[in-house]
Design a protein around this motif. Sequence first.
Motif, PDB file in Angstrom:
ATOM      1  N   TYR A 222      28.537  29.334  -3.664  1.00 12.47           N
ATOM      2  CA  TYR A 222      27.260  28.805  -2.369  1.00 12.47           C
ATOM      3  C   TYR A 222      26.399  27.925  -3.125  1.00 12.47           C
ATOM      4  CZ  TYR A 222      23.250  29.778   0.575  1.00 12.47           C
ATOM      5  OH  TYR A 222      22.142  29.853   1.564  1.00 12.47           O
ATOM      6  N   HIS A 223      26.641  27.847  -4.249  1.00 18.42           N
ATOM      7  CA  HIS A 223      25.243  26.665  -4.656  1.00 18.42           C
ATOM      8  C   HIS A 223      26.500  25.059  -4.124  1.00 18.42           C
ATOM      9  CE1 HIS A 223      22.979  24.473  -7.379  1.00 18.42           C
ATOM     10  NE2 HIS A 223      23.933  23.797  -7.477  1.00 18.42           N
ATOM     11  N   THR A 224      27.130  25.372  -4.496  1.00 17.59           N
ATOM     12  CA  THR A 224      28.328  23.705  -4.537  1.00 17.59           C
ATOM     13  C   THR A 224      28.958  23.969  -3.047  1.00 17.59           C
ATOM     14  OG1 THR A 224      29.672  24.861  -6.778  1.00 17.59           O
ATOM     15  CG2 THR A 224      30.394  23.201  -5.825  1.00 17.59           C
ATOM     16  N   GLU A 225      29.007  24.707  -2.073  1.00 16.91           N
ATOM     17  CA  GLU A 225      28.744  24.454  -0.862  1.00 16.91           C
ATOM     18  C   GLU A 225      27.756  23.568   0.219  1.00 16.91           C
ATOM     19  OE1 GLU A 225      30.994  28.019   0.499  1.00 16.91           O
ATOM     20  OE2 GLU A 225      33.111  27.644  -1.276  1.00 16.91           O
ATOM     21  N   ALA A 226      27.150  24.020  -1.142  1.00 16.01           N
ATOM     22  CA  ALA A 226      25.898  23.316  -0.247  1.00 16.01           C
ATOM     23  C   ALA A 226      25.209  21.884   0.510  1.00 16.01           C
ATOM     24  CB  ALA A 226      24.360  23.149  -1.187  1.00 16.01           C
ATOM     25  N   MET A 227      25.700  21.333   0.417  1.00 17.05           N
ATOM     26  CA  MET A 227      26.118  19.817   0.836  1.00 17.05           C
ATOM     27  C   MET A 227      26.165  19.909   2.380  1.00 17.05           C
ATOM     28  SD  MET A 227      24.512  17.986  -0.848  1.00 17.05           S
ATOM     29  CE  MET A 227      23.944  17.746  -2.161  1.00 17.05           C
ATOM     30  N   ASP A 228      27.941  20.591   2.399  1.00 13.47           N
ATOM     31  CA  ASP A 228      28.865  21.338   3.514  1.00 13.47           C
ATOM     32  C   ASP A 228      27.283  22.158   4.368  1.00 13.47           C
ATOM     33  OD1 ASP A 228      31.538  20.736   3.299  1.00 13.47           O
ATOM     34  OD2 ASP A 228      30.787  21.613   1.276  1.00 13.47           O
ATOM     35  N   ARG A 229      26.740  22.757   3.394  1.00 14.24           N
ATOM     36  CA  ARG A 229      25.955  23.495   5.040  1.00 14.24           C
ATOM     37  C   ARG A 229      25.139  22.656   5.550  1.00 14.24           C
ATOM     38  NH1 ARG A 229      26.333  27.318   1.096  1.00 14.24           N
ATOM     39  NH2 ARG A 229      24.308  26.842   0.216  1.00 14.24           N
ATOM     40  N   ALA A 230      24.802  21.835   4.849  1.00 17.18           N
ATOM     41  CA  ALA A 230      22.975  20.691   5.344  1.00 17.18           C
ATOM     42  C   ALA A 230      24.183  19.692   5.882  1.00 17.18           C
ATOM     43  CB  ALA A 230      22.919  19.835   3.885  1.00 17.18           C
ATOM     44  N   MET A 231      24.826  19.139   5.544  1.00 14.67           N
ATOM     45  CA  MET A 231      25.605  18.234   6.567  1.00 14.67           C
ATOM     46  C   MET A 231      25.996  19.065   8.273  1.00 14.67           C
ATOM     47  SD  MET A 231      26.797  14.627   5.411  1.00 14.67           S
ATOM     48  CE  MET A 231      27.457  14.183   4.340  1.00 14.67           C
ATOM     49  N   GLU A 232      26.197  20.148   7.964  1.00  9.95           N
ATOM     50  CA  GLU A 232      26.213  20.871   9.402  1.00  9.95           C
ATOM     51  C   GLU A 232      24.740  20.911  10.028  1.00  9.95           C
ATOM     52  OE1 GLU A 232      27.766  24.744   8.501  1.00  9.95           O
ATOM     53  OE2 GLU A 232      28.906  23.340   7.267  1.00  9.95           O
ATOM     54  N   GLY A 233      23.837  21.304   9.070  1.00 17.23           N
ATOM     55  CA  GLY A 233      22.583  21.391   9.457  1.00 17.23           C
ATOM     56  C   GLY A 233      22.182  19.685  10.098  1.00 17.23           C
ATOM     57  N   GLY A 234      22.844  18.889   9.972  1.00 19.57           N
ATOM     58  CA  GLY A 234      21.967  17.633  10.779  1.00 19.57           C
ATOM     59  C   GLY A 234      21.276  17.144   9.241  1.00 19.57           C
ATOM     60  N   ILE A 235      21.601  16.892   7.889  1.00 23.05           N
ATOM     61  CA  ILE A 235      20.822  15.712   6.911  1.00 23.05           C
ATOM     62  C   ILE A 235      22.025  15.109   6.765  1.00 23.05           C
ATOM     63  CG2 ILE A 235      20.047  16.599   4.604  1.00 23.05           C
ATOM     64  CD1 ILE A 235      19.415  18.501   5.562  1.00 23.05           C
ATOM     65  N   ASP A 236      22.058  13.886   7.090  1.00 19.84           N
ATOM     66  CA  ASP A 236      23.536  13.428   6.726  1.00 19.84           C
ATOM     67  C   ASP A 236      23.163  12.101   5.670  1.00 19.84           C
ATOM     68  OD1 ASP A 236      21.140  11.361   7.600  1.00 19.84           O
ATOM     69  OD2 ASP A 236      22.935  10.565   9.780  1.00 19.84           O
ATOM     70  N   ASP A 237      22.154  13.017   4.569  1.00 20.50           N
ATOM     71  CA  ASP A 237      22.330  11.568   3.240  1.00 20.50           C
ATOM     72  C   ASP A 237      21.334  12.688   2.343  1.00 20.50           C
ATOM     73  OD1 ASP A 237      22.645   9.002   4.197  1.00 20.50           O
ATOM     74  OD2 ASP A 237      20.114   8.802   4.230  1.00 20.50           O
ATOM     75  N   VAL A 238      22.875  12.865   1.842  1.00 23.29           N
ATOM     76  CA  VAL A 238      23.100  14.176   0.756  1.00 23.29           C
ATOM     77  C   VAL A 238      23.298  13.281  -0.797  1.00 23.29           C
ATOM     78  CG1 VAL A 238      24.072  16.031   1.970  1.00 23.29           C
ATOM     79  CG2 VAL A 238      24.900  14.530   1.217  1.00 23.29           C
ATOM     80  N   GLY A 239      22.198  13.607  -1.856  1.00 27.39           N
ATOM     81  CA  GLY A 239      22.882  13.584  -3.437  1.00 27.39           C
ATOM     82  C   GLY A 239      22.754  14.433  -4.067  1.00 27.39           C
ATOM     83  N   CYS A 240      23.822  14.071  -4.611  1.00 29.04           N
ATOM     84  CA  CYS A 240      24.372  15.184  -6.085  1.00 29.04           C
ATOM     85  C   CYS A 240      23.775  14.666  -7.350  1.00 29.04           C
ATOM     86  CB  CYS A 240      26.080  14.830  -5.759  1.00 29.04           C
ATOM     87  SG  CYS A 240      26.477  14.981  -4.061  1.00 29.04           S
ATOM     88  N   GLY A 241      24.279  15.023  -8.006  1.00 34.66           N
ATOM     89  CA  GLY A 241      24.420  15.267  -9.970  1.00 34.66           C
ATOM     90  C   GLY A 241      25.058  15.845 -10.739  1.00 34.66           C
TER      91      GLY A 241
END
Length: 472
Positions: A222-241
């Motif tokens: 669930y944690h690792t797939e968070a960026m996918d859900r963010a993209m699906e929610g319309g957030i197209d700028d995401v930051g990893c680390g």
Amino acid sequence: MYNPKSKCADEFINHEEILETLQYARENRHNRELIQKILEKAGQRKGLSHREAAVLLDCDLEDKNQEIFALAEQIKKDFYGSRIVMFAPLYLSNYCINGCVYCPYHAKNKHIARKKLTQEEIRKEVIALQDMGHKRLALETGEDPVNCPIDYVLESIKTIYSIKHKNGAIRRVNVNIAATTVENYRKLKEAGIGTYILFQETYHKESYLKLHPTGPKHDYNYHTEAMDRAMEGGIDDVGCGVLFGLELYRYEFAGLLMHAEHLEAVYGVGPHTISVPRIKRADDIDPGVFDNGIDDDTFAKIVACIRIAVPYTGMIISTRESKECRERVLHLGISQISGGSRTSVGGYAEEEPEEECSEQFDVSDKRTLDQVVNWLMGMDYIPSFCTACYREGRTGDRFMSLCKSGQIENCCLPNALMTLKEYLMDYASEDTRQKGEELIKRELGSIPKEKVREIVKGRLLEIEKGNRDFRF
């Protein structure tokens, strides 16, 4: 099986693929011919695969390592020039229901001061940050659906954007909160956030489960797939680390680049930023307990290899690191740094009493924002308070296409100079102001288009008259 286009964490961050990558890198660490081919490919400024980058990270040929560092520095200049974007963290709450063993906010810590800012306290903190000169914030919270629900975060964002004090304004709010639902990411997007940031901590699943023994963060997928859900929610700028020091750094390096490749494969755009924190001492956390710490030389090489592998992605370093460490890696790939930071809940408007310590980690670089700005300009960097791309809709694939083509330079340098001018007029010490005025005069000549250069000159004069917020 490894599949970068899959939305299942176990497939796009595949354990067996990482192990094979590390073995491949070990076997080729002396392979001069292969390393040379990888460097030639990297020189095309289009990035590397995780396997290719892993070979460079493992390379122990001294002459090739020098080439790696030189190439990283040149790529940094090619994509970001001498600009360094400035920001500050703002901790809203440290209530947390997770059991993360490396973080003092963990639920079992009964002696750390638990705090949550009211909207009035947020207003005071933001005014204090504005009076320092900040225009860009990164919101931080613990995970607690009762004490820190999504509605509280959304209300806080609205409060922050509403505050205009003297010439101050927060123009971009990035958000670093726990993994959540597509619906909540959609709400964050509607609230006008910039980048959604979430650190993986570690990509090694077995270690991850041990390091997060309790709480919702225990769910690795669930944690690792968070960026996918963010993209699906319309957030197209995401930051990893990742949090370097929890697991073997080569494993984390490969996982981090695989995550970037996954986002590129599925959504056509990789991470907007990559952060490189190292575990540090905190309230009841001793970093010496973790035996995977990395020295400064290794850290510098990690930064250089990330810059080569993902040349178009911003890289962030915080005040976790010392002045000396930050100075070293600025040359190798870092494009964003914090200044004058507090990692406590509050602490900008009024210094936190020692007995009420709520810090997430010890700050190593304790200089003021003005001292950091002055220091950067002393090394011929341009401290930038620009937020134009986000406000002009240059996000996601639109930003990346401009960045990869080099066209972003037509906006970034002018915007950096104009926002620096604002800082010099409104907040800088006399010495910093003098250095900044000289730097702006020099850098004006670097604007390639004469028409743009003349427009910038005119706007700099307007800023001197009291007008603000010009942008390309």
